[in-house]
Scaffold this motif. Structure first.
Motif, PDB file in Angstrom:
ATOM      1  N   ARG B  37       0.857  -1.181   0.000  1.00  0.00           N
ATOM      2  CA  ARG B  37       0.000   0.000   0.000  1.00  0.00           C
ATOM      3  C   ARG B  37       0.893   1.231   0.000  1.00  0.00           C
ATOM      4  N   GLU B  38       0.775   2.018  -1.068  1.00  0.00           N
ATOM      5  CA  GLU B  38       1.667   3.163  -1.173  1.00  0.00           C
ATOM      6  C   GLU B  38       1.107   4.381  -0.464  1.00  0.00           C
ATOM      7  N   THR B  39      -0.191   4.508  -0.536  1.00  0.00           N
ATOM      8  CA  THR B  39      -0.808   5.678   0.078  1.00  0.00           C
ATOM      9  C   THR B  39      -1.861   5.191   1.053  1.00  0.00           C
ATOM     10  N   SER B  40      -2.065   5.948   2.102  1.00  0.00           N
ATOM     11  CA  SER B  40      -3.189   5.622   2.955  1.00  0.00           C
ATOM     12  C   SER B  40      -4.364   6.456   2.475  1.00  0.00           C
ATOM     13  N   ILE B  41      -5.425   5.768   2.138  1.00  0.00           N
ATOM     14  CA  ILE B  41      -6.552   6.457   1.517  1.00  0.00           C
ATOM     15  C   ILE B  41      -7.410   7.082   2.601  1.00  0.00           C
ATOM     16  N   GLU B  42      -7.634   8.376   2.463  1.00  0.00           N
ATOM     17  CA  GLU B  42      -8.344   9.124   3.496  1.00  0.00           C
ATOM     18  C   GLU B  42      -9.770   9.465   3.098  1.00  0.00           C
ATOM     19  N   VAL B  43     -10.237   8.853   2.015  1.00  0.00           N
ATOM     20  CA  VAL B  43     -11.625   9.092   1.626  1.00  0.00           C
ATOM     21  C   VAL B  43     -12.358   7.759   1.583  1.00  0.00           C
ATOM     22  N   LYS B  44     -13.666   7.843   1.731  1.00  0.00           N
ATOM     23  CA  LYS B  44     -14.471   6.618   1.695  1.00  0.00           C
ATOM     24  C   LYS B  44     -14.362   5.968   0.331  1.00  0.00           C
ATOM     25  N   GLN B  45     -14.260   4.668   0.311  1.00  0.00           N
ATOM     26  CA  GLN B  45     -14.116   3.977  -0.955  1.00  0.00           C
ATOM     27  C   GLN B  45     -15.088   2.824  -1.045  1.00  0.00           C
ATOM     28  N   GLY B  46     -16.357   3.159  -1.189  1.00  0.00           N
ATOM     29  CA  GLY B  46     -17.353   2.126  -1.472  1.00  0.00           C
ATOM     30  C   GLY B  46     -17.476   2.046  -2.974  1.00  0.00           C
ATOM     31  N   ILE B  47     -16.653   1.186  -3.580  1.00  0.00           N
ATOM     32  CA  ILE B  47     -16.572   1.144  -5.038  1.00  0.00           C
ATOM     33  C   ILE B  47     -17.825   0.448  -5.589  1.00  0.00           C
ATOM     34  N   ASN B  64      -3.831   7.000 -10.136  1.00  0.00           N
ATOM     35  CA  ASN B  64      -5.072   6.846  -9.385  1.00  0.00           C
ATOM     36  C   ASN B  64      -5.523   8.157  -8.753  1.00  0.00           C
ATOM     37  N   LEU B  65      -6.807   8.409  -8.851  1.00  0.00           N
ATOM     38  CA  LEU B  65      -7.433   9.519  -8.126  1.00  0.00           C
ATOM     39  C   LEU B  65      -8.537   8.919  -7.263  1.00  0.00           C
ATOM     40  N   TYR B  66      -8.545   9.297  -6.002  1.00  0.00           N
ATOM     41  CA  TYR B  66      -9.577   8.766  -5.112  1.00  0.00           C
ATOM     42  C   TYR B  66     -10.558   9.878  -4.786  1.00  0.00           C
ATOM     43  N   ILE B  67     -11.826   9.588  -4.930  1.00  0.00           N
ATOM     44  CA  ILE B  67     -12.839  10.618  -4.663  1.00  0.00           C
ATOM     45  C   ILE B  67     -13.884  10.048  -3.715  1.00  0.00           C
ATOM     46  N   GLY B  68     -14.208  10.818  -2.695  1.00  0.00           N
ATOM     47  CA  GLY B  68     -15.246  10.389  -1.765  1.00  0.00           C
ATOM     48  C   GLY B  68     -15.270  11.281  -0.550  1.00  0.00           C
ATOM     49  N   LEU B 117     -10.241   6.453 -11.882  1.00  0.00           N
ATOM     50  CA  LEU B 117     -11.004   7.195 -10.881  1.00  0.00           C
ATOM     51  C   LEU B 117     -11.632   6.204  -9.909  1.00  0.00           C
ATOM     52  N   LYS B 118     -11.176   6.227  -8.687  1.00  0.00           N
ATOM     53  CA  LYS B 118     -11.767   5.342  -7.679  1.00  0.00           C
ATOM     54  C   LYS B 118     -12.747   6.167  -6.873  1.00  0.00           C
ATOM     55  N   VAL B 119     -13.983   6.070  -7.249  1.00  0.00           N
ATOM     56  CA  VAL B 119     -15.000   6.971  -6.724  1.00  0.00           C
ATOM     57  C   VAL B 119     -15.961   6.208  -5.821  1.00  0.00           C
ATOM     58  N   ASP B 120     -16.244   6.812  -4.692  1.00  0.00           N
ATOM     59  CA  ASP B 120     -17.226   6.260  -3.774  1.00  0.00           C
ATOM     60  C   ASP B 120     -18.606   6.314  -4.419  1.00  0.00           C
ATOM     61  N   ARG B 121     -19.433   5.302  -4.105  1.00  0.00           N
ATOM     62  CA  ARG B 121     -20.712   5.236  -4.803  1.00  0.00           C
ATOM     63  C   ARG B 121     -21.649   6.388  -4.457  1.00  0.00           C
ATOM     64  N   ASP B 122     -21.422   7.030  -3.334  1.00  0.00           N
ATOM     65  CA  ASP B 122     -22.313   8.123  -2.933  1.00  0.00           C
ATOM     66  C   ASP B 122     -21.813   9.493  -3.380  1.00  0.00           C
ATOM     67  N   ALA B 123     -20.663   9.527  -4.022  1.00  0.00           N
ATOM     68  CA  ALA B 123     -20.162  10.808  -4.514  1.00  0.00           C
ATOM     69  C   ALA B 123     -21.083  11.310  -5.616  1.00  0.00           C
ATOM     70  N   LYS B 124     -21.079  12.624  -5.799  1.00  0.00           N
ATOM     71  CA  LYS B 124     -22.001  13.201  -6.774  1.00  0.00           C
ATOM     72  C   LYS B 124     -21.304  13.427  -8.107  1.00  0.00           C
ATOM     73  N   ARG B 125     -22.087  13.384  -9.177  1.00  0.00           N
ATOM     74  CA  ARG B 125     -21.574  13.578 -10.521  1.00  0.00           C
ATOM     75  C   ARG B 125     -20.897  14.938 -10.696  1.00  0.00           C
ATOM     76  N   LEU B 143      -9.737   7.198 -19.534  1.00  0.00           N
ATOM     77  CA  LEU B 143     -10.311   7.240 -18.200  1.00  0.00           C
ATOM     78  C   LEU B 143     -10.896   5.875 -17.856  1.00  0.00           C
ATOM     79  N   LEU B 144     -10.780   5.542 -16.597  1.00  0.00           N
ATOM     80  CA  LEU B 144     -11.352   4.274 -16.150  1.00  0.00           C
ATOM     81  C   LEU B 144     -12.090   4.539 -14.845  1.00  0.00           C
ATOM     82  N   TYR B 145     -13.382   4.249 -14.846  1.00  0.00           N
ATOM     83  CA  TYR B 145     -14.108   4.311 -13.582  1.00  0.00           C
ATOM     84  C   TYR B 145     -13.903   2.970 -12.897  1.00  0.00           C
TER      85      TYR B 145
END
Lengths: 185, 155
Positions: B37-47, B64-68, B117-125, B143-145
């Motif tokens: 694990r290179e980064t500790s992810i600080e956002v929710k990740q319900g993929i 990688n971009l993490y959104i949540g 893009l590793k996006v949480d399912r509750d994130a908004k468009r 791009l890859l969701y």
């Protein structure tokens, strides 16, 4: 004289190995490099606002609002189980039905969301649209859907490239993801 | 009577001498198939899940971009954020971030960069489309969701 052969005690080896194993289990992640792949359009300012008129019949409109409710071709819809088949018949219409697309090249699936639409809903619908296209490609290439996607993932192998080109011939992946509207946030 | 003689009592033991081998095998399996694990992810990740997945073959070309929503709302608030590497960034910083990522690649492969893009399912468009517009400006248009495989895959 009794000669004792020197030995490393190996009773604790399993414990050491377990310790290492737990360390790796905790600190590692399974790489997940799969998902829905799309290509973005060119930068906004680089493309001149082209006045290309797209005929109404060549557009399959899917709209989602900020409460994740769906509007397909202007009609509200709850049940999306038939959506995939509808897109397939729309793309492969070839001018038979005057209300539907002229040719697969001209057919465009337009997918418009709102800023408040959830990512989950977006993925669910994008998945259905892509499923329709991949089904068409797979059928044209004479392979299963899963096989086609596998081939499309690695085009450096000649056989895969062949399957991919055969499937894609004459049918571009015309999915237009429009900029979201700004009702919800 | 002797037909039903009691079986002689043999102590049943599981041989443990091969246990280290078994454990080492497991260890090697995990060492090979996983990554640190290179980064500790600080956002929710319900993929979210989907059926039509495509795999990315060249891991070196993926950024990688993490959104949540932040996992620590006390520190970072409740609004969904974008995390790149170890820091939160704003949408306007994405062009710079992409260029940094591109400069790490060999010159002939820079344009093949794929953003996952590793996006949480509750994130908004809304936020995601802001990111997409910046990626278009940065000319990183693959791009890859990131999604997980839906279990009952409809063929």
């Amino acid at each position: 004289m009794a000669r004792t052969t020197p030995e490393i005690p190996n009773a604790s080896m399993a414990d050491i190995a377990f310790l290492l194993l737990t360390f790796f289990l905790v600190t590692t992640t399974m790489p997940n490099n799969s998902g829905l792949s799309i290509a973005l359009p060119p930068p906004p300012e680089a493309t001149p606002p082209d006045e290309v008129k797209i005929q109404e019949r060549n557009m399959f409109k899917i709209q989602v609002n900020s409460s994740d409710a769906l509007l397909i071709e202007g009609v509200p819809r709850e049940d999306i189980s038939d959506l995939k088949e509808e897109i397939k018949t729309f793309v492969l219409n070839n001018g038979r039905n005057p209300e539907s697309s002229d040719t697969p090249e001209k057919a465009i699936v337009s997918f418009k969301t709102d800023r408040g639409t959830s990512h989950k809903r977006f993925i669910q619908l994008l998945d259905i649209i892509q499923a329709a296209y991949y089904d068409i490609y797979a059928e044209q290439a004479g392979v299963t859907n899963a096989k086609f996607r596998e081939a499309a993932s690695d085009l450096s192998i000649p056989q895969n490239k062949e399957i991919y080109d055969k499937g894609r011939a004459g049918i571009p992946l015309n999915i237009s993801i429009a900029d979201p509207t700004k009702v919800g946030n | 009577m002797s037909k039903f003689k009691k079986k002689n009592q043999v102590k049943q033991e599981i041989p443990t001498s091969s246990m280290p081998d078994v454990v080492f095998m497991l260890l090697f399996f995990f060492m090979v198939t996983t990554e640190l694990r290179e980064t500790s992810i600080e956002v929710k990740q319900g993929i979210p899940r989907a059926t039509q997945l495509r795999k990315l073959m060249r891991k070196s070309l993926v950024a990688n971009l993490y959104i949540g929503e932040p996992t620590k709302p006390a520190l970072y608030g409740k609004e969904p954020k974008i995390q790149a590497d170890d820091v939160f960034i704003e949408a306007k910083d994405i062009v710079r971030w992409v260029n940094e990522k591109k400069s790490e690649l060999p010159e002939n492969e820079r344009e093949q960069i794929t953003v996952s893009l590793k996006v949480d399912r509750d994130a908004k468009r809304g936020l995601i489309s802001d990111v997409e517009i910046e990626l278009r400006k940065a000319n990183a248009r693959k791009l890859l969701y990131s999604t997980l495989q839906e279990k009952d895959e409809a063929k």
